[in-house]
Enzyme design. Structure first.
Site, PDB file in Angstrom:
ATOM      1  N   VAL A 156      54.849 -19.327  44.138  1.00 61.20           N
ATOM      2  CA  VAL A 156      55.872 -18.277  44.231  1.00 61.20           C
ATOM      3  C   VAL A 156      56.151 -17.849  45.679  1.00 61.20           C
ATOM      4  O   VAL A 156      57.203 -17.263  45.966  1.00 61.20           O
ATOM      5  CB  VAL A 156      55.478 -17.042  43.389  1.00 61.20           C
ATOM      6  N   THR A 189      42.383 -34.469  52.100  1.00 59.37           N
ATOM      7  CA  THR A 189      41.325 -33.500  51.799  1.00 59.37           C
ATOM      8  C   THR A 189      41.020 -33.465  50.298  1.00 59.37           C
ATOM      9  O   THR A 189      40.970 -32.405  49.678  1.00 59.37           O
ATOM     10  CB  THR A 189      41.714 -32.095  52.305  1.00 59.37           C
ATOM     11  N   GLU A 247      44.572 -27.836  43.316  1.00 60.31           N
ATOM     12  CA  GLU A 247      45.169 -28.985  44.013  1.00 60.31           C
ATOM     13  C   GLU A 247      44.257 -30.219  43.966  1.00 60.31           C
ATOM     14  O   GLU A 247      44.730 -31.351  43.840  1.00 60.31           O
ATOM     15  CB  GLU A 247      45.461 -28.591  45.462  1.00 60.31           C
TER      16      GLU A 247
HETATM   17  C1  2GW Z   1      45.626 -14.237  46.549  1.00 60.47           C
HETATM   18  C2  2GW Z   1      44.743 -14.378  47.604  1.00 60.47           C
HETATM   19  C3  2GW Z   1      44.532 -15.612  48.198  1.00 60.47           C
HETATM   20  C4  2GW Z   1      45.233 -16.710  47.703  1.00 60.47           C
HETATM   21  C5  2GW Z   1      46.124 -16.566  46.628  1.00 60.47           C
HETATM   22  C6  2GW Z   1      46.312 -15.325  46.032  1.00 60.47           C
HETATM   23  C7  2GW Z   1      47.263 -15.184  44.927  1.00 60.47           C
HETATM   24  C8  2GW Z   1      47.939 -16.298  44.441  1.00 60.47           C
HETATM   25  C9  2GW Z   1      47.563 -13.916  44.345  1.00 60.47           C
HETATM   26  O1  2GW Z   1      47.013 -12.848  44.695  1.00 60.47           O
HETATM   27  N1  2GW Z   1      48.512 -13.834  43.370  1.00 60.47           N
HETATM   28  C10 2GW Z   1      49.167 -14.940  42.912  1.00 60.47           C
HETATM   29  O2  2GW Z   1      50.053 -14.830  42.051  1.00 60.47           O
HETATM   30  N2  2GW Z   1      48.847 -16.175  43.416  1.00 60.47           N
HETATM   31  C11 2GW Z   1      49.525 -17.354  42.839  1.00 60.47           C
HETATM   32  O3  2GW Z   1      48.821 -18.546  43.179  1.00 60.47           O
HETATM   33  C12 2GW Z   1      50.936 -17.499  43.417  1.00 60.47           C
HETATM   34  O4  2GW Z   1      51.780 -18.074  42.442  1.00 60.47           O
HETATM   35  C13 2GW Z   1      50.712 -18.449  44.569  1.00 60.47           C
HETATM   36  O5  2GW Z   1      51.885 -19.108  44.989  1.00 60.47           O
HETATM   37  C14 2GW Z   1      49.663 -19.390  43.971  1.00 60.47           C
HETATM   38  C15 2GW Z   1      48.808 -20.163  45.011  1.00 60.47           C
HETATM   39  O6  2GW Z   1      48.347 -19.266  46.017  1.00 60.47           O
HETATM   40  P1  2GW Z   1      48.944 -19.354  47.506  1.00 60.47           P
HETATM   41  O7  2GW Z   1      50.394 -19.698  47.386  1.00 60.47           O
HETATM   42  O8  2GW Z   1      48.609 -18.122  48.257  1.00 60.47           O
HETATM   43  O9  2GW Z   1      48.112 -20.505  48.114  1.00 60.47           O
HETATM   44  P2  2GW Z   1      48.610 -21.721  49.089  1.00 60.47           P
HETATM   45  O10 2GW Z   1      50.027 -21.528  49.491  1.00 60.47           O
HETATM   46  O11 2GW Z   1      47.598 -21.904  50.142  1.00 60.47           O
HETATM   47  O12 2GW Z   1      48.520 -22.833  47.996  1.00 60.47           O
HETATM   48  C16 2GW Z   1      48.071 -24.165  47.956  1.00 60.47           C
HETATM   49  O13 2GW Z   1      46.686 -24.249  47.578  1.00 60.47           O
HETATM   50  C17 2GW Z   1      46.366 -23.609  46.322  1.00 60.47           C
HETATM   51  C18 2GW Z   1      44.908 -23.828  46.019  1.00 60.47           C
HETATM   52  O14 2GW Z   1      44.094 -23.265  47.002  1.00 60.47           O
HETATM   53  C19 2GW Z   1      47.221 -24.141  45.195  1.00 60.47           C
HETATM   54  O15 2GW Z   1      46.897 -25.482  44.905  1.00 60.47           O
HETATM   55  C20 2GW Z   1      48.682 -24.051  45.571  1.00 60.47           C
HETATM   56  O16 2GW Z   1      49.473 -24.624  44.546  1.00 60.47           O
HETATM   57  C21 2GW Z   1      48.932 -24.789  46.882  1.00 60.47           C
HETATM   58  O17 2GW Z   1      50.304 -24.668  47.239  1.00 60.47           O
END
Ligand code: 2GW
Ligand code: MN
Length: 296
Positions: A156, A189, A247
């Site tokens: 998101v 990774t 992931e």
């Molecule tokens: C809160 C604290 C730290 C990390 C995530 C969140 C969090 C994530 C949250 O408080 N609320 C929430 O709705 N999310 C959902 O999880 C939201 O849809 C978000 O886009 C998704 C993944 O978290 P994000 O986008 O912060 O992590 P990225 O951008 O580093 O994501 C990559 O790595 C993730 C695994 O660590 C996933 O695989 C993700 O799909 C990757 O793009």
């Protein structure tokens, strides 16, 4: 004389013929060794694809999770999707959230609707991210199968900034991670501990796929999310969690269940990487976030 013509409404659709001896892209890989297309700008004609998918009356679900403070991303996400995501097709947005009151009212174009799904939140952020697999799986056979033909599952903290259309649709698709599209296998990774269900040996692996953009038919997304969730639960029983959470399990799934289409980095870009020459369109890009403020 052509054997058949494509009609766009009542109009005969005309377009330049594909040139066998003049491929549109020679700077990037456009097909995998298992014959899945890799979607890059210049490789397809949206008019042909739109005509074909409109004829089929395809319905598309877009799932997104906005848990805790991540509800701040929803407005821009939906507003930009209205401009660029599957314009002219039938679209259901499925927003999973623990804060339904924080989801803004947004006027949508005809044929599009927003469905808010109230879900509990998990304490650990890793769990918030990983549990998406379970929640997508569960609704795939309880609800999505009755309402849409394809599911597109994304992060998101993103915005659409150029067209994302039916060219992405296929039985099961993944997306190249923007940080690793030029890397060799050893640099991916992947989870490297053999104890984990997500383990991938150093001499295996095709691409490093991003966790933030995958999809396919409801049946295929069910299989994918079921595999990932079960693998996570097995790891949990053994007190191990894969290095990059959902992931890592997604990458394991795609290694042994090859995607039938792969989206290029145009579909998941982060402007902090700059803009390489081969990147002609930036269709879906990360919204810069203040990690401290948003994640605590
Ligand atoms: C809160 C604290 C730290 C990390 C995530 C969140 C969090 C994530 C949250 O408080 N609320 C929430 O709705 N999310 C959902 O999880 C939201 O849809 C978000 O886009 C998704 C993944 O978290 P994000 O986008 O912060 O992590 P990225 O951008 O580093 O994501 C990559 O790595 C993730 C695994 O660590 C996933 O695989 C993700 O799909 C990757 O793009
Ligand atoms: Mn993200």
């Amino acid at each position: 004389n052509p054997k058949y013509v494509i009609y766009c409404g009542t109009k005969r659709m005309l377009y330049p013929k594909p040139e066998t001896l003049n491929p549109p892209r020679t700077d990037v890989l456009t097909i995998t060794p298992w014959f899945a297309p890799i979607v890059w700008n210049g490789m397809y004609n949206s008019d042909i694809l739109n005509a074909h998918f409109l004829q089929r009356g395809v319905r598309i679900g877009l799932t997104v999770f906005a848990i805790k403070k991540y509800t701040v991303f929803v407005k821009t996400f939906i507003e930009t999707a209205e401009k660029f995501f599957m314009v002219g097709h039938r679209v259901n947005y499925y927003v999973y959230t623990d804060r339904p009151n924080d989801i803004p009212n947004i006027t949508l174009a005809e044929g599009r609707q927003l469905v808010i799904l109230n879900v509990p939140s998990y304490q650990r952020w890793q769990e918030v991210s990983m549990r998406r697999m379970e929640m997508i799986r569960d609704l795939s056979h309880q609800r999505f199968n009755k309402e849409v033909d394809y599911l597109v599952c994304v992060d998101v903290d993103m915005q659409f900034s150029d067209e994302v259309g039916v060219e992405i649709l296929s039985d099961v698709f993944g997306t190249l991670h923007p940080g690793f599209y030029g890397s060799d296998r050893q640099s991916f990774t992947y989870e490297r501990r053999p104890e984990s269900q997500a383990f991938i040996p150093a001499d295996e692996g095709d691409f490093y796929y991003a966790g933030g953009f995958f999809g396919g038919t409801i049946e295929e997304v069910y299989k994918l999310t079921d595999f990932c969730h079960n693998a996570m639960m097995t790891d949990k029983e053994h007190n191990i969690e894969a290095i990059w959470h959902d992931e890592s399990y997604l990458n394991k799934y795609f290694l042994y269940h090859k995607p039938t289409k792969i989206l290029s980095i145009e579909y998941l870009w982060d402007n902090s990487f700059g803009v390489p020459d081969l990147l002609k369109r930036r269709r879906f890009v990360a919204v810069p976030k203040n990690h401290e403020a948003i994640r605590n």
